[in-house]
Design a protein around this motif. Structure first.
Motif, mmCIF file in Angstrom:
data_model
loop_
_atom_site.group_PDB
_atom_site.id
_atom_site.type_symbol
_atom_site.label_atom_id
_atom_site.label_comp_id
_atom_site.label_asym_id
_atom_site.label_seq_id
_atom_site.Cartn_x
_atom_site.Cartn_y
_atom_site.Cartn_z
ATOM 1 N N PHE A 18 0.806 -1.117 -0.026
ATOM 2 C CA PHE A 18 -0.060 -0.101 0.024
ATOM 3 C C PHE A 18 0.949 1.124 0.068
ATOM 4 O O PHE A 18 0.663 2.277 -0.800
ATOM 5 C CB PHE A 18 -0.946 -0.111 1.227
ATOM 6 N N THR A 22 1.053 4.054 -3.038
ATOM 7 C CA THR A 22 0.688 5.518 -2.469
ATOM 8 C C THR A 22 1.908 6.455 -2.781
ATOM 9 O O THR A 22 1.551 7.449 -3.518
ATOM 10 C CB THR A 22 0.285 5.631 -1.149
ATOM 11 N N PHE A 26 1.636 9.479 -5.547
ATOM 12 C CA PHE A 26 1.931 10.688 -5.414
ATOM 13 C C PHE A 26 3.190 11.306 -6.184
ATOM 14 O O PHE A 26 3.096 12.580 -6.726
ATOM 15 C CB PHE A 26 2.439 10.882 -3.714
#
Length: 412
Positions: A18, A22, A26
């Protein structure tokens, strides 16, 4: 207990996956925005200059790339180029993860990818009242303004893996795909920007000559073949030098493309030696110290414990050659302020930090948390990484908000 342990491991892996997704989302989001604004001239970058020079007959693989992307007009071309730059940066993360997996087989793939991602976010520590530079007057290879560097460093991890595999097999039979991979990846890197090759080629030359002497010619055939793999890149470097600094091999040689489309000749363009002494030398040493705190720390404490320490030392040796060139050689004339000899070490910057973060993860992996010494060692390493990340994250937000990479302090 074993079932609980397996559950804990599965939970940790889910968190790691995860986190990787993420951070990747970004980074791609910020890269696309920054690069698109750079292509449109909203940020202070050299991307518009490269777009303009691509029509002036300049050399380099970036020229045909820009020409193809802008075939459908400027607005579409700007979006396509920004997207291409973002995909290029994402590809560099995967290649860095492959290099780390090669160096640290005890780290899983997701840990290696996380280390690669974090290496794309780090920046230099700041010294209030003395050195507050984020990019200039700092050692920070995570730049967002130089198009040729971004494309010219992508395949560096691949070049290193192929070279290390060839080097370690020099006493046996070289694998064809490793040889071809080294030749092709290094040539493509140099086609975009020759800076890495300027450091890599001298380092490899010294290693090959020393190996021939040390082995008394036993490995001469394979050393010669490895030299042949990098020879096309050396020829390309010579050709690029002649294109820049002589008048008889091309319209761009020793000429400055201007915004009006004119080419202005500069007789002063060349290469010279440069020496730093006194207060400037102290400033320089402090600059590198604050910019490389984590690599210096983990390389000193963890490298000797790794089975692949010889590979890591070769990578650091190439970086050392690049840093030496950056501080001893300068260009003159209109290129004096370009800092092109700095680009070799800056191109290596994500690789060096990825290796440093990989070493930190290995330190955490091997630590006995019941021992005070191990706990202290890991906490110091994590603290150093946190400081690098804090400045690096600020840098990408600051630059993306319209700030210049010529940023010297929070007082501006």
């Amino acid at each position: 207990m074993r079932g609980t342990d397996r559950l804990d491991e599965a939970g940790k892996k889910k968190i790691l996956v995860f986190a990787c997704f993420t951070i990747a989302i970004f980074l791609c989001w910020k890269w696309q925005l920054v690069f698109l604004d750079g292509c449109r001239g909203k940020l202070y970058t050299d991307i518009p200059d490269h777009i303009m020079w691509a029509g002036q007959g300049d050399y380099g693989l970036w020229v045909p790339m820009i020409r193809v992307l802008f075939r459908w007009g400027r607005p579409i071309g700007q979006v396509l180029l920004a997207t291409c730059m973002t995909v290029n940066n994402l590809l560099s993360l995967f290649l860095l993860a492959i290099l780390l997996r090669y160096l640290f087989p005890k780290l899983d793939r997701w840990s290696c990818f996380l280390a690669a991602e974090l290496s794309a976010l780090v920046g230099p520590w700041l010294i209030p009242g003395y050195q507050m530079g984020l990019y200039l007057d700092a050692y920070n290879g995570n730049c967002y303004h130089n198009l040729t560097l971004l494309f010219g460093r992508t395949l560096i991890p691949a070049s290193l893996v192929f070279f290390l595999r060839c080097w370690e097999n020099r006493g046996e039979r070289l694998k064809l795909w490793d040889w071809l991979g080294l030749a092709a990846s290094l040539l493509i890197n140099t086609g975009f920007k020759p800076s890495f090759a300027f450091a890599f080629l001298p380092a490899v030359a010294v290693m090959l000559v020393w190996d021939v002497i040390r082995s008394r010619g036993k490995n001469f055939k394979n050393d010669f073949l490895i030299g042949c793999a990098v020879l096309p890149t050396g020829i390309m470097c010579i050709w690029q030098y002649l294109m820049l600094f002589t008048d008889d091999l091309g319209v761009t040689s020793a000429l400055i493309p201007t915004e009006t489309g004119e080419l202005v000749k500069d007789e002063e363009a060349g290469i010279a030696l440069h020496f730093v002494w006194g207060a400037d030398l102290v400033f320089l040493l402090v600059m590198y110290l604050r910019s490389l705190l984590l690599p210096l720390y983990t390389l000193a404490l963890q490298t000797k414990k790794e089975e692949s320490r010889s590979r890591i030392r070769i990578i650091i040796a190439i970086e050392a050659v690049a840093l030496l060139e950056a501080n001893l050689l300068v260009e003159t004339g209109f290129r004096a302020s370009h800092g092109n000899f700095d680009w070799g070490s800056l191109a290596m910057y994500p690789t060096v930090f990825a290796v440093a973060i990989g070493l930190l993860l290995r330190m955490l992996q091997d630590a006995d948390w019941e021992k005070r010494e191990d706990r202290a060692r890991c906490i110091i390493g994590l603290t150093l990484l946190a400081g690098h990340l804090a400045v690096g994250i600020f840098h990408i937000f600051y630059f993306g908000a319209g700030g210049s990479y010529c940023f010297f302090g929070f007082g501006i």
